[in-house]
Design a protein around this motif. Structure first.
Motif, mmCIF file in Angstrom:
data_model
loop_
_atom_site.group_PDB
_atom_site.id
_atom_site.type_symbol
_atom_site.label_atom_id
_atom_site.label_comp_id
_atom_site.label_asym_id
_atom_site.label_seq_id
_atom_site.Cartn_x
_atom_site.Cartn_y
_atom_site.Cartn_z
ATOM 1 N N GLY A 1 0.767 -1.238 0.000
ATOM 2 C CA GLY A 1 0.000 0.000 0.000
ATOM 3 C C GLY A 1 0.796 1.284 0.000
ATOM 4 N N SER A 2 2.121 1.208 0.041
ATOM 5 C CA SER A 2 2.877 2.462 0.090
ATOM 6 C C SER A 2 4.222 2.328 -0.615
ATOM 7 C CB SER A 2 3.101 2.896 1.539
ATOM 8 O OG SER A 2 4.008 2.031 2.176
ATOM 9 N N TYR A 3 4.772 3.488 -0.878
ATOM 10 C CA TYR A 3 6.045 3.580 -1.590
ATOM 11 C C TYR A 3 6.764 4.815 -1.079
ATOM 12 C CZ TYR A 3 9.176 4.696 -5.462
ATOM 13 O OH TYR A 3 10.266 5.012 -6.211
ATOM 14 N N GLN A 4 8.061 4.682 -0.797
ATOM 15 C CA GLN A 4 8.873 5.832 -0.411
ATOM 16 C C GLN A 4 10.175 5.811 -1.203
ATOM 17 O OE1 GLN A 4 9.558 5.748 3.818
ATOM 18 N NE2 GLN A 4 7.556 6.607 4.256
ATOM 19 N N LEU A 5 10.588 6.979 -1.633
ATOM 20 C CA LEU A 5 11.842 7.132 -2.350
ATOM 21 C C LEU A 5 12.564 8.339 -1.772
ATOM 22 C CD1 LEU A 5 13.793 6.580 -4.763
ATOM 23 C CD2 LEU A 5 12.387 8.181 -6.058
ATOM 24 N N LEU A 6 13.803 8.138 -1.406
ATOM 25 C CA LEU A 6 14.652 9.232 -0.949
ATOM 26 C C LEU A 6 15.840 9.270 -1.898
ATOM 27 C CD1 LEU A 6 15.137 11.424 1.153
ATOM 28 C CD2 LEU A 6 16.315 9.741 2.546
ATOM 29 N N ALA A 7 15.923 10.317 -2.700
ATOM 30 C CA ALA A 7 17.003 10.477 -3.676
ATOM 31 C C ALA A 7 17.898 11.623 -3.209
ATOM 32 C CB ALA A 7 16.427 10.781 -5.054
ATOM 33 N N LEU A 8 19.185 11.339 -3.101
ATOM 34 C CA LEU A 8 20.138 12.311 -2.574
ATOM 35 C C LEU A 8 21.201 12.657 -3.600
ATOM 36 C CD1 LEU A 8 20.875 10.489 0.806
ATOM 37 C CD2 LEU A 8 19.118 12.196 0.388
ATOM 38 N N SER A 9 21.549 13.913 -3.653
ATOM 39 C CA SER A 9 22.702 14.359 -4.434
ATOM 40 C C SER A 9 23.453 15.360 -3.572
ATOM 41 C CB SER A 9 22.272 14.992 -5.760
ATOM 42 O OG SER A 9 21.728 16.273 -5.545
ATOM 43 N N GLU A 10 24.531 15.875 -4.084
ATOM 44 C CA GLU A 10 25.361 16.797 -3.316
ATOM 45 C C GLU A 10 24.603 18.052 -2.889
ATOM 46 O OE1 GLU A 10 29.838 18.671 -3.529
ATOM 47 O OE2 GLU A 10 28.845 18.084 -5.385
ATOM 48 N N SER A 11 23.698 18.525 -3.725
ATOM 49 C CA SER A 11 23.037 19.795 -3.440
ATOM 50 C C SER A 11 21.636 19.665 -2.852
ATOM 51 C CB SER A 11 22.965 20.637 -4.712
ATOM 52 O OG SER A 11 22.206 19.949 -5.689
ATOM 53 N N ARG A 12 20.958 18.534 -3.072
ATOM 54 C CA ARG A 12 19.578 18.423 -2.605
ATOM 55 C C ARG A 12 19.154 16.981 -2.381
ATOM 56 N NH1 ARG A 12 16.516 19.912 -8.257
ATOM 57 N NH2 ARG A 12 17.685 18.422 -9.472
ATOM 58 N N MET A 13 18.006 16.883 -1.733
ATOM 59 C CA MET A 13 17.387 15.571 -1.581
ATOM 60 C C MET A 13 15.913 15.697 -1.927
ATOM 61 S SD MET A 13 17.390 14.977 2.473
ATOM 62 C CE MET A 13 17.161 16.336 3.576
ATOM 63 N N VAL A 14 15.404 14.651 -2.548
ATOM 64 C CA VAL A 14 14.004 14.603 -2.936
ATOM 65 C C VAL A 14 13.380 13.418 -2.227
ATOM 66 C CG1 VAL A 14 12.382 14.325 -4.847
ATOM 67 C CG2 VAL A 14 14.476 15.633 -5.193
ATOM 68 N N PHE A 15 12.300 13.682 -1.499
ATOM 69 C CA PHE A 15 11.595 12.631 -0.781
ATOM 70 C C PHE A 15 10.217 12.486 -1.396
ATOM 71 C CE2 PHE A 15 8.812 11.328 2.820
ATOM 72 C CZ PHE A 15 9.319 10.050 2.971
ATOM 73 N N THR A 16 9.898 11.307 -1.869
ATOM 74 C CA THR A 16 8.603 11.011 -2.464
ATOM 75 C C THR A 16 7.950 9.920 -1.637
ATOM 76 O OG1 THR A 16 9.511 11.472 -4.650
ATOM 77 C CG2 THR A 16 7.424 10.306 -4.573
ATOM 78 N N GLN A 17 6.691 10.139 -1.294
ATOM 79 C CA GLN A 17 5.953 9.150 -0.516
ATOM 80 C C GLN A 17 4.581 8.997 -1.137
ATOM 81 O OE1 GLN A 17 5.690 10.065 3.621
ATOM 82 N NE2 GLN A 17 4.455 8.297 4.085
ATOM 83 N N LYS A 18 4.195 7.762 -1.356
ATOM 84 C CA LYS A 18 2.867 7.513 -1.902
ATOM 85 C C LYS A 18 2.195 6.448 -1.056
ATOM 86 C CE LYS A 18 0.404 6.326 -6.146
ATOM 87 N NZ LYS A 18 -0.624 5.587 -5.511
ATOM 88 N N SER A 19 1.105 6.798 -0.452
ATOM 89 C CA SER A 19 0.274 5.807 0.215
ATOM 90 C C SER A 19 -1.156 6.141 -0.165
ATOM 91 C CB SER A 19 0.508 5.786 1.725
ATOM 92 O OG SER A 19 0.399 7.072 2.264
ATOM 93 N N ARG A 20 -1.776 7.034 0.542
ATOM 94 C CA ARG A 20 -3.125 7.450 0.162
ATOM 95 C C ARG A 20 -3.078 8.618 -0.823
ATOM 96 N NH1 ARG A 20 -6.477 6.717 5.743
ATOM 97 N NH2 ARG A 20 -5.805 4.577 6.023
ATOM 98 N N GLY A 21 -2.043 9.367 -0.757
ATOM 99 C CA GLY A 21 -1.842 10.490 -1.663
ATOM 100 C C GLY A 21 -0.390 10.508 -2.065
ATOM 101 N N LYS A 22 0.027 11.583 -2.668
ATOM 102 C CA LYS A 22 1.418 11.670 -3.089
ATOM 103 C C LYS A 22 2.048 12.863 -2.388
ATOM 104 C CE LYS A 22 2.085 10.850 -7.466
ATOM 105 N NZ LYS A 22 2.238 11.040 -8.904
ATOM 106 N N THR A 23 3.223 12.654 -1.824
ATOM 107 C CA THR A 23 3.942 13.720 -1.155
ATOM 108 C C THR A 23 5.323 13.813 -1.772
ATOM 109 O OG1 THR A 23 2.819 13.183 0.902
ATOM 110 C CG2 THR A 23 4.774 14.574 1.069
ATOM 111 N N ILE A 24 5.709 14.991 -2.155
ATOM 112 C CA ILE A 24 7.052 15.193 -2.683
ATOM 113 C C ILE A 24 7.655 16.395 -1.981
ATOM 114 C CG2 ILE A 24 8.446 15.724 -4.703
ATOM 115 C CD1 ILE A 24 6.329 14.353 -6.406
ATOM 116 N N ASP A 25 8.789 16.190 -1.355
ATOM 117 C CA ASP A 25 9.531 17.267 -0.703
ATOM 118 C C ASP A 25 10.902 17.362 -1.347
ATOM 119 O OD1 ASP A 25 7.639 17.988 1.264
ATOM 120 O OD2 ASP A 25 8.270 16.326 2.545
#
Length: 159
Positions: A55-79
């Motif tokens: 029921g859910s998915y999380q992705l944390l992608a990191l680089s030298e300058s930033r990080m992107v956090f994506t979470q999907k369960s009931r909705g989608k969250t991207i930080d």
């Protein structure tokens, strides 16, 4: 009739899981291709930590300058957040101590993910133009070789 309905539900669930897996893979490829290869950095390093359950998915992608956090369960969250320089330096040090070519052959210390006891996790490391991907392991219980790196990466997840 019940048996046929059960098989249909099972096949639909399997098909939906496969579709989610493909979509997540495509999204992570797009994010990380923009992340690590369009921005050349001195270390040429990007990290991806992904967990997935039914029921859910999380992705944390990191680089030298930033990080992107994506979470999907009931909705989608991207930080998208700025990467902490000290933590990035520590991540770089840890990656350089690993034998990256051995990542696909690491043995997971537990198998709870195989019966829904834990989320399925994977670590990907893009380093100097090469992709290194770990075998799957239980979220929260990575192989000992990458444990310190995984814990540091997970610590960066926004609340």
């Amino acid at each position: 009739m019940k048996r046929q309905m059960h098989v249909t539900v099972k096949n639909n669930t399997r098909r939906r899981t496969t579709q989610i897996w493909y979509i997540c893979t495509i999204i992570s490829f797009i994010l990380l291709s923009n992340f690590s290869f369009s921005q050349s950095s001195p270390s040429d390093l990007a990290i991806e930590y992904r967990t997935i359950t039914r029921g859910s998915y999380q992705l944390l992608a990191l680089s030298e300058s930033r990080m992107v956090f994506t979470q999907k369960s009931r909705g989608k969250t991207i930080d998208t957040l700025k990467m902490d320089n000290q933590k990035w330096e520590r991540i770089t040090e840890l990656v350089q101590t690993l034998r990256l070519k051995e990542l696909p052959y690491l043995v997971a210390p537990s198998e709870k993910r195989k019966h829904d006891g834990a989320a399925h996790a994977k670590l990907k490391v893009y380093f100097r133009g090469q992709l290194y991907e770990s075998t799957g392991f239980d979220d929260g219980n990575p192989p000992e070789t990458i444990k310190e790196l995984v814990e540091l990466v997970v610590e960066l997840k926004p609340d």
